[in-house]
Motif scaffolding. Structure first.
Motif, PDB file in Angstrom:
ATOM      1  N   LYS A  70     -27.164 -37.958  15.272  1.00  0.00           N
ATOM      2  CA  LYS A  70     -28.244 -38.737  15.892  1.00  0.00           C
ATOM      3  C   LYS A  70     -29.513 -37.897  15.960  1.00  0.00           C
ATOM      4  O   LYS A  70     -30.605 -38.367  15.629  1.00  0.00           O
ATOM      5  CB  LYS A  70     -27.833 -39.182  17.293  1.00  0.00           C
ATOM      6  CG  LYS A  70     -28.935 -39.876  18.052  1.00  0.00           C
ATOM      7  CD  LYS A  70     -28.514 -40.143  19.480  1.00  0.00           C
ATOM      8  CE  LYS A  70     -29.727 -40.495  20.315  1.00  0.00           C
ATOM      9  NZ  LYS A  70     -29.476 -40.301  21.717  1.00  0.00           N
ATOM     10  N   THR A  73     -36.059 -47.995  11.721  1.00  0.00           N
ATOM     11  CA  THR A  73     -35.655 -47.833  10.336  1.00  0.00           C
ATOM     12  C   THR A  73     -34.890 -49.018   9.763  1.00  0.00           C
ATOM     13  O   THR A  73     -34.767 -49.123   8.551  1.00  0.00           O
ATOM     14  CB  THR A  73     -34.773 -46.585  10.177  1.00  0.00           C
ATOM     15  OG1 THR A  73     -33.653 -46.703  11.050  1.00  0.00           O
ATOM     16  CG2 THR A  73     -35.550 -45.323  10.514  1.00  0.00           C
ATOM     17  N   ILE A  74     -34.370 -49.875  10.602  1.00  0.00           N
ATOM     18  CA  ILE A  74     -33.564 -50.994  10.111  1.00  0.00           C
ATOM     19  C   ILE A  74     -34.294 -52.300  10.408  1.00  0.00           C
ATOM     20  O   ILE A  74     -34.850 -52.487  11.482  1.00  0.00           O
ATOM     21  CB  ILE A  74     -32.172 -51.008  10.788  1.00  0.00           C
ATOM     22  CG1 ILE A  74     -31.400 -49.753  10.390  1.00  0.00           C
ATOM     23  CG2 ILE A  74     -31.396 -52.257  10.419  1.00  0.00           C
ATOM     24  CD1 ILE A  74     -30.052 -49.629  11.036  1.00  0.00           C
ATOM     25  N   VAL A  93     -24.141 -43.295   8.521  1.00  0.00           N
ATOM     26  CA  VAL A  93     -23.859 -44.443   9.375  1.00  0.00           C
ATOM     27  C   VAL A  93     -22.518 -45.107   9.059  1.00  0.00           C
ATOM     28  O   VAL A  93     -21.815 -45.557   9.967  1.00  0.00           O
ATOM     29  CB  VAL A  93     -25.023 -45.462   9.353  1.00  0.00           C
ATOM     30  CG1 VAL A  93     -25.076 -46.234   8.058  1.00  0.00           C
ATOM     31  CG2 VAL A  93     -24.931 -46.392  10.551  1.00  0.00           C
ATOM     32  N   TYR A 112     -30.672 -45.467  15.233  1.00  0.00           N
ATOM     33  CA  TYR A 112     -31.201 -45.626  13.890  1.00  0.00           C
ATOM     34  C   TYR A 112     -31.992 -46.931  13.754  1.00  0.00           C
ATOM     35  O   TYR A 112     -32.893 -47.043  12.938  1.00  0.00           O
ATOM     36  CB  TYR A 112     -30.086 -45.651  12.839  1.00  0.00           C
ATOM     37  CG  TYR A 112     -29.232 -44.414  12.780  1.00  0.00           C
ATOM     38  CD1 TYR A 112     -29.726 -43.156  13.091  1.00  0.00           C
ATOM     39  CD2 TYR A 112     -27.901 -44.500  12.402  1.00  0.00           C
ATOM     40  CE1 TYR A 112     -28.931 -42.033  13.020  1.00  0.00           C
ATOM     41  CE2 TYR A 112     -27.098 -43.378  12.318  1.00  0.00           C
ATOM     42  CZ  TYR A 112     -27.615 -42.148  12.630  1.00  0.00           C
ATOM     43  OH  TYR A 112     -26.823 -41.046  12.555  1.00  0.00           O
ATOM     44  N   MET A 169     -29.247 -41.221   8.862  1.00  0.00           N
ATOM     45  CA  MET A 169     -28.853 -42.585   8.501  1.00  0.00           C
ATOM     46  C   MET A 169     -27.782 -42.603   7.417  1.00  0.00           C
ATOM     47  O   MET A 169     -26.979 -43.516   7.351  1.00  0.00           O
ATOM     48  CB  MET A 169     -30.072 -43.359   7.989  1.00  0.00           C
ATOM     49  CG  MET A 169     -31.012 -43.816   9.054  1.00  0.00           C
ATOM     50  SD  MET A 169     -30.446 -45.305   9.856  1.00  0.00           S
ATOM     51  CE  MET A 169     -30.295 -46.420   8.490  1.00  0.00           C
ATOM     52  N   GLU A 170     -27.773 -41.584   6.574  1.00  0.00           N
ATOM     53  CA  GLU A 170     -26.824 -41.552   5.470  1.00  0.00           C
ATOM     54  C   GLU A 170     -25.368 -41.447   5.935  1.00  0.00           C
ATOM     55  O   GLU A 170     -24.448 -41.680   5.174  1.00  0.00           O
ATOM     56  CB  GLU A 170     -27.155 -40.427   4.492  1.00  0.00           C
ATOM     57  CG  GLU A 170     -27.268 -39.051   5.108  1.00  0.00           C
ATOM     58  CD  GLU A 170     -28.680 -38.650   5.548  1.00  0.00           C
ATOM     59  OE1 GLU A 170     -29.350 -39.432   6.253  1.00  0.00           O
ATOM     60  OE2 GLU A 170     -29.090 -37.538   5.199  1.00  0.00           O
ATOM     61  N   LYS A 223     -31.194 -37.681  12.790  1.00  0.00           N
ATOM     62  CA  LYS A 223     -31.577 -38.994  12.257  1.00  0.00           C
ATOM     63  C   LYS A 223     -30.933 -39.214  10.891  1.00  0.00           C
ATOM     64  O   LYS A 223     -31.572 -39.628   9.919  1.00  0.00           O
ATOM     65  CB  LYS A 223     -33.095 -39.134  12.181  1.00  0.00           C
ATOM     66  CG  LYS A 223     -33.749 -39.025  13.539  1.00  0.00           C
ATOM     67  CD  LYS A 223     -35.239 -39.147  13.459  1.00  0.00           C
ATOM     68  CE  LYS A 223     -35.811 -38.984  14.855  1.00  0.00           C
ATOM     69  NZ  LYS A 223     -37.258 -38.992  14.873  1.00  0.00           N
ATOM     70  N   VAL A 274     -25.732 -45.094  16.360  1.00  0.00           N
ATOM     71  CA  VAL A 274     -26.022 -46.175  15.413  1.00  0.00           C
ATOM     72  C   VAL A 274     -27.225 -46.985  15.879  1.00  0.00           C
ATOM     73  O   VAL A 274     -28.114 -47.302  15.082  1.00  0.00           O
ATOM     74  CB  VAL A 274     -24.781 -47.068  15.198  1.00  0.00           C
ATOM     75  CG1 VAL A 274     -25.130 -48.301  14.391  1.00  0.00           C
ATOM     76  CG2 VAL A 274     -23.681 -46.276  14.503  1.00  0.00           C
TER      77      VAL A 274
END
Length: 154
Positions: free
Chosen positions: A84, A121-122, A92, A117, A89-90, A87, A114
């Motif tokens: 976290k 970014t999502i 997740v 993120y 994200m890869e 960061k 989760v």
């Protein structure tokens, strides 16, 4: 800082150039372990350290993602929180696999990671589709969607 051994290890790291540390497993483990400390200042200091050590981010992400496969829940939890901070994200997909863990602290760390993120970014609509696929309460999914779409983006 639970033990004198950990205190000594932190003292050895203090003042060292990041290039000297070569992100060895023991260094990365030492930086992740305070993530679950009750003392907020200790966990915050470790988080700040992880965030600022860009030089070894790739190796750190690989190391912590591998730890997620470990059967020891405490290690999984600290790795999740370290990811976290990075960061990452890869990682997740590996984190979401732990969503159904029987350990509440681990599930909480996974949710926190989760969802962290998601904030910038999502795409909110895609996140909601994934949350609904996890059979989360529809009211919670709607709340998350409202929260993400009704707030300023930066």
């Amino acid at each position: 800082m639970e033990s004198p051994k950990r205190r000594m290890a932190f003292k050895k790291l203090k003042g060292r150039c990041i290039a000297e540390l070569l992100p060895l497993g023991c260094t990365l483990h030492l930086l992740a372990s305070p993530q679950t400390e009750a003392n907020h200042k200790v966990s915050q200091a470790a988080s700040n350290c992880l965030r600022t050590k860009v030089a070894f981010r790739t190796k750190a992400v690989v190391y912590y993602t591998e730890i997620l496969r470990n059967s020891y829940v405490q290690l999984q939890q600290t790795a999740c929180l370290a990811l976290k901070c990075l960061k990452a994200m890869e990682s997740v997909e590996q984190e979401v696999e732990l969503w159904w863990s029987s350990d509440e602290d681990l599930r909480s760390a996974v949710r926190e990671t989760v969802l962290s993120y998601a904030f910038n970014t999502i795409v909110p609509d895609k996140l909601i589709i994934n949350l609904e696929a996890l059979d989360l309460n529809p009211a919670l999914c709607n709340w998350v969607l409202d929260f993400l779409t009704c707030r300023p983006r930066w």
